[in-house]
Design a protein around this motif. Structure first.
Motif, PDB file in Angstrom:
ATOM      1  N   ALA A  55     -39.828  59.412  68.736  1.00  0.00           N
ATOM      2  CA  ALA A  55     -39.950  60.860  68.602  1.00  0.00           C
ATOM      3  C   ALA A  55     -38.667  61.575  69.012  1.00  0.00           C
ATOM      4  CB  ALA A  55     -41.124  61.363  69.449  1.00  0.00           C
ATOM      5  N   VAL A  56     -37.898  60.965  69.912  1.00  0.00           N
ATOM      6  CA  VAL A  56     -36.627  61.555  70.337  1.00  0.00           C
ATOM      7  C   VAL A  56     -35.534  61.305  69.295  1.00  0.00           C
ATOM      8  CG1 VAL A  56     -34.824  61.504  72.108  1.00  0.00           C
ATOM      9  CG2 VAL A  56     -37.228  61.300  72.771  1.00  0.00           C
ATOM     10  N   MET A  57     -35.570  60.124  68.647  1.00  0.00           N
ATOM     11  CA  MET A  57     -34.488  59.741  67.739  1.00  0.00           C
ATOM     12  C   MET A  57     -34.680  60.204  66.301  1.00  0.00           C
ATOM     13  SD  MET A  57     -33.563  55.882  69.023  1.00  0.00           S
ATOM     14  CE  MET A  57     -35.263  55.284  68.872  1.00  0.00           C
ATOM     15  N   SER A  62     -33.094  63.232  60.302  1.00  0.00           N
ATOM     16  CA  SER A  62     -33.749  64.230  59.460  1.00  0.00           C
ATOM     17  C   SER A  62     -32.851  65.424  59.199  1.00  0.00           C
ATOM     18  CB  SER A  62     -35.047  64.693  60.138  1.00  0.00           C
ATOM     19  OG  SER A  62     -35.910  63.607  60.359  1.00  0.00           O
ATOM     20  N   VAL A  63     -32.133  65.869  60.222  1.00  0.00           N
ATOM     21  CA  VAL A  63     -31.229  67.017  60.063  1.00  0.00           C
ATOM     22  C   VAL A  63     -30.154  66.712  59.032  1.00  0.00           C
ATOM     23  CG1 VAL A  63     -29.507  68.429  61.232  1.00  0.00           C
ATOM     24  CG2 VAL A  63     -31.661  67.901  62.385  1.00  0.00           C
ATOM     25  N   VAL A  64     -29.643  65.492  59.050  1.00  0.00           N
ATOM     26  CA  VAL A  64     -28.608  65.107  58.087  1.00  0.00           C
ATOM     27  C   VAL A  64     -29.132  65.221  56.668  1.00  0.00           C
ATOM     28  CG1 VAL A  64     -27.155  63.208  57.292  1.00  0.00           C
ATOM     29  CG2 VAL A  64     -27.469  63.593  59.747  1.00  0.00           C
ATOM     30  N   HIS A  65     -30.326  64.700  56.414  1.00  0.00           N
ATOM     31  CA  HIS A  65     -30.887  64.732  55.057  1.00  0.00           C
ATOM     32  C   HIS A  65     -31.265  66.148  54.629  1.00  0.00           C
ATOM     33  CE1 HIS A  65     -31.149  60.508  53.798  1.00  0.00           C
ATOM     34  NE2 HIS A  65     -31.251  60.226  55.084  1.00  0.00           N
ATOM     35  N   LEU A  66     -31.728  66.954  55.569  1.00  0.00           N
ATOM     36  CA  LEU A  66     -32.039  68.342  55.229  1.00  0.00           C
ATOM     37  C   LEU A  66     -30.788  69.085  54.788  1.00  0.00           C
ATOM     38  CD1 LEU A  66     -34.590  69.251  58.043  1.00  0.00           C
ATOM     39  CD2 LEU A  66     -35.050  69.249  55.580  1.00  0.00           C
ATOM     40  N   ARG A  67     -29.684  68.837  55.458  1.00  0.00           N
ATOM     41  CA  ARG A  67     -28.428  69.484  55.099  1.00  0.00           C
ATOM     42  C   ARG A  67     -27.925  69.026  53.733  1.00  0.00           C
ATOM     43  NH1 ARG A  67     -25.051  69.277  60.859  1.00  0.00           N
ATOM     44  NH2 ARG A  67     -26.216  70.945  61.904  1.00  0.00           N
ATOM     45  N   LEU A 192     -45.158  63.386  62.386  1.00  0.00           N
ATOM     46  CA  LEU A 192     -46.072  62.252  62.475  1.00  0.00           C
ATOM     47  C   LEU A 192     -45.867  61.488  63.779  1.00  0.00           C
ATOM     48  CD1 LEU A 192     -47.874  59.885  61.574  1.00  0.00           C
ATOM     49  CD2 LEU A 192     -46.007  59.124  60.092  1.00  0.00           C
ATOM     50  N   VAL A 193     -44.630  61.082  64.040  1.00  0.00           N
ATOM     51  CA  VAL A 193     -44.339  60.318  65.250  1.00  0.00           C
ATOM     52  C   VAL A 193     -44.541  61.184  66.492  1.00  0.00           C
ATOM     53  CG1 VAL A 193     -42.526  59.109  66.523  1.00  0.00           C
ATOM     54  CG2 VAL A 193     -42.783  58.735  64.074  1.00  0.00           C
ATOM     55  N   ALA A 194     -44.219  62.484  66.396  1.00  0.00           N
ATOM     56  CA  ALA A 194     -44.415  63.377  67.534  1.00  0.00           C
ATOM     57  C   ALA A 194     -45.894  63.460  67.908  1.00  0.00           C
ATOM     58  CB  ALA A 194     -43.868  64.765  67.213  1.00  0.00           C
ATOM     59  N   ALA A 195     -46.774  63.553  66.892  1.00  0.00           N
ATOM     60  CA  ALA A 195     -48.217  63.614  67.168  1.00  0.00           C
ATOM     61  C   ALA A 195     -48.703  62.323  67.808  1.00  0.00           C
ATOM     62  CB  ALA A 195     -48.980  63.885  65.872  1.00  0.00           C
ATOM     63  N   ALA A 196     -48.245  61.189  67.259  1.00  0.00           N
ATOM     64  CA  ALA A 196     -48.651  59.904  67.831  1.00  0.00           C
ATOM     65  C   ALA A 196     -48.105  59.736  69.247  1.00  0.00           C
ATOM     66  CB  ALA A 196     -48.160  58.761  66.932  1.00  0.00           C
ATOM     67  N   ALA A 197     -46.852  60.180  69.461  1.00  0.00           N
ATOM     68  CA  ALA A 197     -46.253  60.062  70.789  1.00  0.00           C
ATOM     69  C   ALA A 197     -46.996  60.925  71.808  1.00  0.00           C
ATOM     70  CB  ALA A 197     -44.777  60.468  70.735  1.00  0.00           C
ATOM     71  N   LEU A 198     -47.356  62.153  71.401  1.00  0.00           N
ATOM     72  CA  LEU A 198     -48.105  63.030  72.305  1.00  0.00           C
ATOM     73  C   LEU A 198     -49.444  62.403  72.672  1.00  0.00           C
ATOM     74  CD1 LEU A 198     -48.479  65.726  73.774  1.00  0.00           C
ATOM     75  CD2 LEU A 198     -49.391  66.670  71.629  1.00  0.00           C
TER      76      LEU A 198
END
Length: 296
Positions: A55-57, A62-67, A192-198
């Motif tokens: 969730a941290v990594m 993602s930011v790279v692909h969004l740009r 997705l990973v953030a929800a699972a991590a939480l």
């Protein structure tokens, strides 16, 4: 020495992260089995710590692909509608299974599915798309189902956000280019990973020392792998990754050493033969294209 830091685990996560950076796949599929098989980390603790570290990594790529514009945000939205609540619910299933070896076996099955998915992706690799990520017509119901199943698997085993969902996207949307598949999958994997991590922080077996060691080793490893990925033979590395995943899956499923060795030898032979066939086919196509060029 800081008691929170496990230098052996840092070294292991660094090596695994290089593979992840090279291939774009296999984070949970490699990191979690590594902790369980080589460091004797309990299954639920391995899944919990790996998901929190992921969730941290995840947001970095993602930011790279969004740009770069290689993300279909509508597709991301439909995936997240299914994956986010399913990932959170998967944590409760993982906790219920923690009293037995069910989490370990679930991870083994998930890895086998990941290997099968990577093989399918390799066979369909020639169907590379030419469309823009924004021109794809989204199919809501199948996409939502993919997100739901993928989220549930991620919540239980930490495997699926890169190994399973991206293959399902390839089948559903063959017109997407490889970088668009990776970009869309990376962005949808963040919530997705953030929800699972939480869920694992609240109800799982999150351990701070494991997560810190994973992050210390993984962040430079992923960066190094991504830096050299453009020069590495991607097809060969993915084949090696599939063999490693197969070995991990068989050991998690308690397959005997003899059968595991024979399975790996067979997989290696098939990989080599398939690679030679594809190389010869590519050379033949190139030769035919040269012969058809008009003389000047």
């Amino acid at each position: 020495m800081d008691p929170l830091i496990d230098w052996a685990l840092i070294a292991g996560s660094f090596v695994v992260a290089i593979v992840v950076g090279l291939t774009g796949m296999g984070g949970g599929a490699l990191m979690t089995p590594m902790m369980m098989l080589f460091f004797n980390v309990p299954p639920l603790a391995a899944v919990s710590s790996d998901l929190v570290a992921s969730a941290v990594m995840k947001p970095v790529g993602s930011v790279v692909h969004l740009r770069r514009g290689t993300v279909n945000l509508r597709l991301v939205g439909w995936l997240c509608v299914g994956s986010v609540p399913a990932a959170f619910c998967g944590v409760f299933l993982a906790r219920a299974f923690a009293v037995s070896d069910a989490v370990k076996y679930a991870l083994g099955v998930a890895l086998l599915l990941a290997v099968a998915g990577m093989a399918l992706k390799s066979w369909l690799g020639g169907r590379g798309g030419t469309s823009s990520a924004h021109d794809i017509v989204v199919r809501p119901i199948p996409t939502l189902l993919v997100g739901t199943v993928g989220g549930l698997v991620v919540g239980i085993s930490s495997v699926g956000s890169g190994s399973l969902i991206i293959v399902a996207l390839l089948v559903l949307y063959p017109a997407l280019k490889a970088n668009q598949l990776v970009g869309t999958d990376l962005v949808q994997a963040v919530p997705l990973v953030a929800a699972a991590a939480l869920g694992h922080i609240l109800f799982g077996d999150f351990q701070l020392d494991l997560t810190l060691s994973l992050l210390i080793g993984s962040i430079p490893g992923v960066y190094l792998g991504a830096r050299i990925s453009s020069r590495a033979p991607g097809g060969l590395i993915r084949a090696m990754l599939a063999i490693v995943l197969l070995a991990s899956a068989l050991k998690l499923l308690d397959v005997s050493n003899t059968l595991t060795v024979w399975a790996l030898l067979a997989a290696t032979a098939v990989t080599v033969i398939g690679w030679r066939v594809r190389v010869r086919a590519a050379a033949r196509v190139s030769s035919e294209s040269t012969d058809l060029e008009p003389a000047r």
